[in-house]
Design a protein around this motif. Structure first.
Motif, PDB file in Angstrom:
ATOM      1  N   ARG A 177      40.065  43.883  41.888  1.00  0.00           N
ATOM      2  CA  ARG A 177      39.682  44.415  40.575  1.00  0.00           C
ATOM      3  C   ARG A 177      40.626  43.972  39.463  1.00  0.00           C
ATOM      4  N   GLN A 178      41.690  43.269  39.827  1.00  0.00           N
ATOM      5  CA  GLN A 178      42.678  42.780  38.874  1.00  0.00           C
ATOM      6  C   GLN A 178      43.244  43.925  38.024  1.00  0.00           C
ATOM      7  N   THR A 179      43.729  44.946  38.709  1.00  0.00           N
ATOM      8  CA  THR A 179      44.324  46.093  38.044  1.00  0.00           C
ATOM      9  C   THR A 179      45.233  46.798  39.040  1.00  0.00           C
ATOM     10  N   SER A 233      45.190  46.591  33.967  1.00  0.00           N
ATOM     11  CA  SER A 233      44.800  45.182  33.975  1.00  0.00           C
ATOM     12  C   SER A 233      45.886  44.312  33.347  1.00  0.00           C
ATOM     13  N   LEU A 254      41.898  39.742  27.240  1.00  0.00           N
ATOM     14  CA  LEU A 254      41.047  40.733  27.901  1.00  0.00           C
ATOM     15  C   LEU A 254      39.950  41.215  26.963  1.00  0.00           C
ATOM     16  N   TRP A 288      48.580  43.909  35.967  1.00  0.00           N
ATOM     17  CA  TRP A 288      48.191  42.977  37.028  1.00  0.00           C
ATOM     18  C   TRP A 288      48.432  41.538  36.579  1.00  0.00           C
ATOM     19  N   HIS A 289      48.035  41.215  35.368  1.00  0.00           N
ATOM     20  CA  HIS A 289      48.222  39.847  34.882  1.00  0.00           C
ATOM     21  C   HIS A 289      49.695  39.527  34.655  1.00  0.00           C
TER      22      HIS A 289
END
Length: 234
Positions: free
Chosen positions: A187-189, A66, A51, A69-70
């Motif tokens: 938003r990947q969060t 974030s 990131l 999320w990953h």
């Protein structure tokens, strides 16, 4: 700041601090010389440094939302790392690179029957599985990230005694067993809005996700692992 030079040490430090602080069962159980902690800490570190390269920010500033999320899916971790690190100045250059070594360790299989297959580390998680650590332990890394978000926002912690308020079920007590976040795939969060908790209620089997604004600190004087149901039988 030289982001390329400083990224990995900062990512390692932040991952190590979070892993110890939020390890299931408490910091005393986070053995830094165990396969389990090395794996979870390593996953968090490679996500943070990825990131850092993707968003051009310090690993200390990457949002835990974030990271969570990953870490919700090992495939997302693999996709992020393999997309970002080949373009980083210090990544994938050879065996002397610390990021390369960590990623190789996380993605190797453990199919040797020898006890030395864990590089001399004690192991508790999925001891019999030959699968790579990134596939086994990413869920554990997600737990750490979720706990860190919760700590930042001042919420209930795992095993806190809570009671339901503001609903017809008000007054029922239980224990927080997990943290429930809604993930924002765009938003990947984690999504904005109230945090929910996975709660094991004394008078029910299993757990239920209850919104944060429907929970308050328990008032019956009990603490983990004791329940009102046990008290009624004594």
């Amino acid at each position: 700041m030289d982001l390329t030079r400083d990224g990995w040490p900062l990512a390692e430090q932040r991952a190590a601090t979070a892993t110890t602080r939020s390890w299931p069962g408490g910091p005393a159980l986070a053995d830094p010389d165990s396969w389990d902690v090395v794996a979870v800490r390593g996953i968090l570190a490679v996500v943070l440094v990825s990131l850092h390269h993707r968003d051009s920010l310090s690993p200390t500033d990457a949002a835990w939302g974030s990271v969570l999320w990953h870490c919700d899916d090992a495939a997302r971790v693999r996709s992020l790392v393999t997309a970002q690190l080949p373009h980083a100045a210090h990544a994938f250059r050879g065996s002397d690179d610390p990021v390369t070594r960590m990623w190789a360790w996380l993605t190797r299989s453990w199919d040797s029957p020898s006890s030395a297959r864990w590089h001399g580390l004690r192991r508790g998680i999925a001891r019999g599985s030959p699968e790579p650590a990134v596939d086994i332990c990413t869920g554990w890394a997600a737990h750490i990230a979720a706990a860190e978000i919760n700590r930042e926002r001042g919420g209930h912690q795992i095993y806190d005694r809570v009671r339901i308020v503001g609903t017809p079920a008000a007054g029922r007590h239980g224990y927080v067993r997990g943290l429930a976040w809604h993930l924002d795939d765009t938003r990947q969060t984690v999504a904005d809005g109230p945090l929910g908790y996975d709660v094991g209620l004394d008078d029910a089997t299993g757990t239920a996700v209850i919104p944060a604004d429907h929970l308050a600190v328990g008032t019956d004087g009990l603490s983990w692992p004791h329940t009102a149901r046990e008290d009624s039988r004594s």
